[in-house]
Design a protein around this motif. Structure first.
Motif, PDB file in Angstrom:
ATOM      1  N   VAL A 299       0.922  -1.258   0.036  1.00 45.55           N
ATOM      2  CA  VAL A 299       0.074  -0.082   0.127  1.00 45.55           C
ATOM      3  C   VAL A 299       0.798   1.253  -0.087  1.00 45.55           C
ATOM      4  O   VAL A 299       0.712   2.177  -0.715  1.00 45.55           O
ATOM      5  N   GLY A 300       1.892   1.162   0.912  1.00 44.42           N
ATOM      6  CA  GLY A 300       2.795   2.320   0.904  1.00 44.42           C
ATOM      7  C   GLY A 300       3.635   2.578  -0.510  1.00 44.42           C
ATOM      8  O   GLY A 300       3.758   3.698  -0.843  1.00 44.42           O
ATOM      9  N   PHE A 301       3.769   1.598  -1.099  1.00 40.52           N
ATOM     10  CA  PHE A 301       4.724   1.794  -2.482  1.00 40.52           C
ATOM     11  C   PHE A 301       3.543   2.291  -3.296  1.00 40.52           C
ATOM     12  O   PHE A 301       4.079   2.980  -4.173  1.00 40.52           O
ATOM     13  N   ILE A 302       2.325   1.799  -3.603  1.00 38.30           N
ATOM     14  CA  ILE A 302       1.383   2.262  -4.163  1.00 38.30           C
ATOM     15  C   ILE A 302       1.314   3.715  -4.142  1.00 38.30           C
ATOM     16  O   ILE A 302       1.149   4.439  -5.272  1.00 38.30           O
ATOM     17  N   LEU A 303       1.038   4.282  -3.048  1.00 31.23           N
ATOM     18  CA  LEU A 303       0.745   5.593  -2.826  1.00 31.23           C
ATOM     19  C   LEU A 303       1.910   6.581  -3.190  1.00 31.23           C
ATOM     20  O   LEU A 303       1.955   7.499  -3.439  1.00 31.23           O
ATOM     21  N   VAL A 304       3.239   6.247  -2.915  1.00 32.42           N
ATOM     22  CA  VAL A 304       4.358   6.803  -3.264  1.00 32.42           C
ATOM     23  C   VAL A 304       4.556   6.962  -4.879  1.00 32.42           C
ATOM     24  O   VAL A 304       4.736   8.087  -5.147  1.00 32.42           O
ATOM     25  N   MET A 305       4.142   5.766  -5.567  1.00 30.43           N
ATOM     26  CA  MET A 305       4.293   5.928  -6.993  1.00 30.43           C
ATOM     27  C   MET A 305       3.136   6.750  -7.414  1.00 30.43           C
ATOM     28  O   MET A 305       3.582   7.401  -8.337  1.00 30.43           O
ATOM     29  N   VAL A 306       2.141   6.760  -6.925  1.00 30.56           N
ATOM     30  CA  VAL A 306       0.781   7.417  -7.514  1.00 30.56           C
ATOM     31  C   VAL A 306       1.263   8.699  -7.140  1.00 30.56           C
ATOM     32  O   VAL A 306       1.019   9.771  -7.900  1.00 30.56           O
ATOM     33  N   SER A 307       1.459   9.260  -5.953  1.00 28.68           N
ATOM     34  CA  SER A 307       1.622  10.781  -5.553  1.00 28.68           C
ATOM     35  C   SER A 307       2.726  11.380  -6.140  1.00 28.68           C
ATOM     36  O   SER A 307       2.707  12.532  -6.713  1.00 28.68           O
ATOM     37  N   ASN A 308       4.015  10.340  -6.435  1.00 28.18           N
ATOM     38  CA  ASN A 308       5.075  10.938  -7.131  1.00 28.18           C
ATOM     39  C   ASN A 308       4.702  11.370  -8.485  1.00 28.18           C
ATOM     40  O   ASN A 308       4.960  12.389  -9.185  1.00 28.18           O
ATOM     41  N   TYR A 309       3.951  10.551  -9.224  1.00 25.98           N
ATOM     42  CA  TYR A 309       3.520  10.911 -10.658  1.00 25.98           C
ATOM     43  C   TYR A 309       2.426  11.952 -10.770  1.00 25.98           C
ATOM     44  O   TYR A 309       2.870  12.714 -11.567  1.00 25.98           O
ATOM     45  N   VAL A 310       1.665  12.023  -9.747  1.00 26.39           N
ATOM     46  CA  VAL A 310       0.714  13.205  -9.688  1.00 26.39           C
ATOM     47  C   VAL A 310       1.541  14.688  -9.663  1.00 26.39           C
ATOM     48  O   VAL A 310       1.275  15.685 -10.214  1.00 26.39           O
TER      49      VAL A 310
END
Length: 320
Positions: A299-310
């Motif tokens: 979950v943390g990895f997905i949130l980091v990837m998504v937030s970094n992309y945004v």
């Protein structure tokens, strides 16, 4: 055709040899920098990367007598049990609610406090205030929980003593579920807000003083200087820390929750960390505890990837 393949293989081998040679020369040239980084590299290798083999326990029915290799492989059984557990959505709600409270109320405070401290011109007064706001960070959660009990308990709490002495009725701050999330957030704010200013103060120290001097010449007030110079200068730092903070949205301070938890507030206090402790340590279901940890990591990895992309899509600098 064969000769062509041989030429490709020779070229690749030569390229790889050249790469490693350049890397070694660079390490020799900057040997002191690499030696400086060596303790941190060893720390991550020993305590972060080496233990990752243990994640395989999430796919095994671990038996201490059979050992790691001899334990039965069960695939996604523990993940299915976790997701179908009746308390899963309660833990998910509590974990994200506590973290959202912290993100909304806790994250901006170090920025605001850092801006306030940066505006203090008397160096001695500034250092004293910095030391005062840093101190709570070094207190253990046991001490913080004891102080909270001393202040908020219905029997000996200072606040309830004042309320009852004024003719009112005592308030069950510690056992009323309506106050739990707010109390946890206030504890974290008091303990960590000062420590969180360090990075922002360091970023503010890197702002070119000539920019402030030019702003003064143009007649800009202190508020204008903060808004148009200081905040834009620390904006990359803010976004990077925000991305990293989102990566911990599935984590809640285990010690803090465990110490403040009681049967009357358990419906709002049960989080993944306490569940992992109960199942993995108290009940001996090691595989279940590892499964929870792996789920939090994903979950943390997905949130980091998504937030970094945004953040990068918005035109700002991300973490990579």
């Amino acid at each position: 055709m064969i000769e062509s393949n041989k030429a490709v293989l020779i070229t690749r081998a030569t390229g790889n040899a050249g790469y490693w040679s350049r890397l070694w020369n660079r390490m020799v040239q900057h040997k002191y920098m690499y030696l400086l980084a060596l303790p941190g590299i060893l720390f991550f290798m020993i305590f972060k990367f080496a233990p990752m083999w243990g994640l395989l326990l999430a796919f095994k029915e671990y038996n201490p007598y059979s050992g790691f290799a001899g334990s039965e492989w069960v695939g996604f059984k523990h993940f299915t049990e976790l997701f179908t557990d009746k308390n899963f959505y309660i833990m998910l709600r509590n974990t994200f609610a506590i973290n959202i409270f912290g993100l909304v109320f806790m994250f901006p405070l170090p920025i605001i406090l850092g801006l306030m401290l940066n505006e203090v011109r008397h160096e001695v007064f500034k250092r004293i205030n910095q030391s005062i706001v840093y101190l709570p960070h070094f207190l253990s959660w046991v001490v913080v929980a004891s102080m909270t009990f001393f202040v908020l308990s219905t029997d000996v709490g200072i606040i309830n003593k004042l309320i009852t002495d004024s003719g009112g009725e005592s308030i069950a701050f510690l056992s009323n579920p309506n106050y739990f999330w707010g109390m946890i957030t206030l504890q974290s704010m008091w303990k960590e807000v000062g420590w969180g200013t360090i990075i922002f103060l360091a970023a503010m120290a890197g702002v070119d003083p000539q920019r402030y001097e030019a702003a003064v010449v143009d007649g800009a007030s202190r508020w204008r200087q903060i808004w148009h110079i200081t905040l834009p200068a620390i904006r990359p730092t803010i976004f990077i820390l925000l991305i990293l903070r989102l990566g911990h949205m599935a984590d809640v301070g285990f010690e803090q929750i465990l110490l403040m938890m009681n049967p009357l507030v358990s419906s709002l206090a049960e989080v993944f960390d306490t569940y992992s402790y109960t199942q993995g340590i108290l009940k001996g279901q090691i595989s279940t505890g590892v499964t929870v940890g792996m789920f939090k990591g994903v979950v943390g990895f997905i949130l980091v990837m998504v937030s970094n992309y945004v953040v990068k899509k918005l035109g700002h600098e991300g973490i990579y």
